[in-house]
Design a protein around this motif. Structure first.
Motif, mmCIF file in Angstrom:
data_model
loop_
_atom_site.group_PDB
_atom_site.id
_atom_site.type_symbol
_atom_site.label_atom_id
_atom_site.label_comp_id
_atom_site.label_asym_id
_atom_site.label_seq_id
_atom_site.Cartn_x
_atom_site.Cartn_y
_atom_site.Cartn_z
ATOM 1 N N HIS A 268 0.882 -1.181 -0.151
ATOM 2 C CA HIS A 268 -0.021 0.153 0.107
ATOM 3 C C HIS A 268 0.978 1.055 0.074
ATOM 4 O O HIS A 268 1.380 1.487 1.062
ATOM 5 C CB HIS A 268 -0.701 0.056 1.285
ATOM 6 N N TYR B 130 -2.041 7.442 3.462
ATOM 7 C CA TYR B 130 -3.120 7.500 4.332
ATOM 8 C C TYR B 130 -4.251 6.698 3.676
ATOM 9 O O TYR B 130 -4.218 6.192 2.700
ATOM 10 C CB TYR B 130 -3.587 8.931 4.062
ATOM 11 N N ASP B 131 -5.200 6.291 4.510
ATOM 12 C CA ASP B 131 -6.250 5.311 4.116
ATOM 13 C C ASP B 131 -6.958 5.630 2.952
ATOM 14 O O ASP B 131 -6.778 6.946 2.502
ATOM 15 C CB ASP B 131 -7.289 5.415 5.513
ATOM 16 N N ASN B 132 -7.376 4.837 2.381
ATOM 17 C CA ASN B 132 -8.194 4.813 1.102
ATOM 18 C C ASN B 132 -7.282 5.084 -0.230
ATOM 19 O O ASN B 132 -7.850 6.013 -1.139
ATOM 20 C CB ASN B 132 -9.313 5.694 1.246
ATOM 21 N N ASP B 133 -6.241 4.859 -0.065
ATOM 22 C CA ASP B 133 -5.106 5.577 -1.177
ATOM 23 C C ASP B 133 -4.848 6.955 -1.256
ATOM 24 O O ASP B 133 -4.757 7.337 -2.457
ATOM 25 C CB ASP B 133 -5.222 4.591 -2.449
ATOM 26 N N ARG C 277 -5.021 -9.242 10.204
ATOM 27 C CA ARG C 277 -5.357 -7.845 10.422
ATOM 28 C C ARG C 277 -5.709 -7.456 11.723
ATOM 29 O O ARG C 277 -5.051 -6.591 12.213
ATOM 30 C CB ARG C 277 -6.240 -7.238 9.273
ATOM 31 N N TYR D 144 -3.334 -5.113 14.238
ATOM 32 C CA TYR D 144 -3.853 -3.877 14.847
ATOM 33 C C TYR D 144 -3.911 -3.760 16.365
ATOM 34 O O TYR D 144 -4.000 -3.089 17.022
ATOM 35 C CB TYR D 144 -5.207 -3.456 14.257
ATOM 36 N N ARG E 5 -1.837 3.325 8.555
ATOM 37 C CA ARG E 5 -2.982 3.228 7.838
ATOM 38 C C ARG E 5 -3.862 2.179 8.318
ATOM 39 O O ARG E 5 -3.280 1.181 9.063
ATOM 40 C CB ARG E 5 -2.639 2.663 6.598
ATOM 41 N N THR E 6 -5.257 2.269 8.773
ATOM 42 C CA THR E 6 -5.989 1.525 9.293
ATOM 43 C C THR E 6 -6.686 0.203 8.400
ATOM 44 O O THR E 6 -7.428 -0.390 8.904
ATOM 45 C CB THR E 6 -7.216 2.052 9.959
ATOM 46 N N ASP E 7 -6.214 0.674 7.028
ATOM 47 C CA ASP E 7 -7.002 -0.182 5.952
ATOM 48 C C ASP E 7 -5.891 -1.235 5.279
ATOM 49 O O ASP E 7 -6.103 -1.718 4.099
ATOM 50 C CB ASP E 7 -7.678 0.536 5.001
ATOM 51 N N ARG F 107 -9.430 -4.062 1.906
ATOM 52 C CA ARG F 107 -10.450 -4.112 0.506
ATOM 53 C C ARG F 107 -10.305 -5.588 0.146
ATOM 54 O O ARG F 107 -11.340 -6.255 -0.133
ATOM 55 C CB ARG F 107 -9.864 -3.384 -0.540
#
Ligand code: GLY
Length: 424
Positions: free
Chosen positions: A212, A216-219, A392, A396, A410-412, A416
């Motif tokens: 990734h 940050y989150d959501n790319d 995951r 975390y 990043r939390t993601d 996906r």
């Protein structure tokens, strides 16, 4: 076997941890290493010039290393592997000529073109190019614009943007630094990092992973060296890895043999899997960071013997690699200000700081007895599980226990894929 690892980050911490678990490895050294590596190896901080072939060879000879494992790309591009081989020392890593597959994107494009490997269309802009030529080159691409520094940039020299102004700004910044720019067409589809052991024409893939790259989150946010990864890829069909080996890695390995620059070491294919199948985004001449931290944590085969077989020309005779079932996730804990200007010197605490099955140290130092941040990517947190969701959750949970003022992550990572939102 006495092994010297070159490098100082989380990838090298993962390599050292894997090597330590191999009973055939009797003695482990690392240069320059970091204080966290002292847990598993003899650290040589005085050998900090990892790009200096003479200096690295001096240390390898001094400690009578049987095998040298090179972590980062700069020593390889500078010829550290060549210098070691001249002294009769086995080395895991390609020659300077073969390392051009990462060192020069123009060289990589030329090899791929000769090998018939699918990749993005590209044009180079040389320093000193006329204003009109820069603008007309940009006219022939994007949006999306893919603008790369055609040199070694530690994974941070790439800007992918829909904005013409942002693309032009990166072109100008790279040219101002005296480097050529590579403009590329945008490759659609989910990204894959496939690491292959390569020994001439013999190619053995490791588990596929996904990095990734955005901060940050959501790319969203700037490109980084990588903020987290997971392996294997639940959305990649079973024959996917073999297709990449057959369509990408083996043709490239054969082409390098044909040119008289056979590859020995780890070939990292960064790919996008679009409508027509896998296409190459980039090659690297070394283990990727942070994917390695997740991938090697699932390897059951003895790492020292695997790397030694590759380095000594016996990869074809190696038993098939054995892997743990399940999934691994690594999440990067970054320092405030990363990637532009990370803050250093903040104290880090966690009950798991000395447990390399949970936390690998990417950029830490010791200050007055405390572990402090010492780089942009500070820690690589690991989680394992029978499912990607469980892996995951495990990663975390470790992150919850870590204190680093203004640190972020990043939390993601892998989210996906875990939700079944990726398909090819
Ligand atoms: N994971 C990106 C890199 O190692 O370059």
């Amino acid at each position: 076997m006495r092994i010297l690892v070159i490098g100082s980050g989380g990838r090298e911490h993962a390599l050292l941890t894997g090597l330590k678990a191999d009973p055939s490895v009797t003695d482990l050294h690392v240069a320059p290493g970091s204080p966290a590596h002292a847990q598993v190896a003899t650290v040589h901080p005085e050998y900090s010039q990892v790009g200096d072939p003479a200096r690295m060879t001096e240390l390898a000879v001094d400690i009578a290393a049987d095998l040298v494992v090179v972590g980062p790309e700069v020593p390889l591009v500078n010829g550290v592997a060549d210098a070691l081989r001249e002294r009769g020392i086995a080395v895991f890593g390609p020659s300077a000529s073969a390392a051009q597959i990462e060192g020069s994107k123009a060289f990589a494009k030329d090899v791929m073109s000769a090998a018939g490997v699918r990749t993005a269309r590209a044009e180079q802009i040389a320093p000193g190019a006329a204003e009109a030529d820069i603008e007309s080159a940009l006219d022939r691409f994007g949006p999306h614009y893919v603008v790369k520094d055609d040199g070694l940039a530690g994974g941070k020299g790439v800007v992918v943007t829909e904005s013409r102004a942002a693309a032009r700004a990166h072109v100008d910044a790279v040219l101002a630094a005296g480097n050529p720019v590579l403009l590329e067409s945008f490759l659609d589809g989910p990204e894959i990092s496939l690491f292959c052991l390569v020994d001439g024409e013999t190619v053995v893939p490791l588990l596929p992973a996904q990095d990734h790259k955005r901060a940050y989150d959501n790319d969203e946010g700037p490109n980084t060296g990588g903020m987290g990864a997971y392996t294997p890829l639940p959305w990649l069909p079973e024959e996917g890895v073999q297709r990449i080996v057959d369509e990408v890695c083996t043709p490239v390995a054969r082409e390098l043999v044909r040119r008289g620059t056979p590859y020995s070491g780890l070939l990292y294919a960064g790919l996008a899997w679009g409508a027509e199948g896998p296409a190459v985004v980039e090659f690297n001449c070394r283990f990727g960071d942070p994917e390695t931290q997740a991938v090697l944590s699932l390897l059951k085969s003895p790492l020292g013997q695997v790397l030694n077989a590759t380095a000594t020309g016996h990869l074809a005779e190696l038993a098939p690699l054995q892997w743990q079932e399940g999934f691994a996730v690594t999440v990067v804990l970054a320092a405030e200000g990363y990637p532009a200007s990370p803050r250093k010197g903040d104290v880090i605490t966690s009950p798991d700081l000395q447990d390399p099955t949970r936390i690998l140290h990417a950029g830490t130092a010791l200050k007055e007895g405390a572990v402090v941040s010492h780089g942009g990517r500070v820690l690589n947190v690991l989680g394992h599980g029978a499912t990607l969701d469980q892996a995951r959750a495990a990663a975390y949970e470790v992150l919850d226990s870590i204190e680093l003022e203004d640190g972020f992550f990043r939390t993601d990572i892998g989210a996906r894929a875990a939700r079944g939102e990726i398909s090819i």
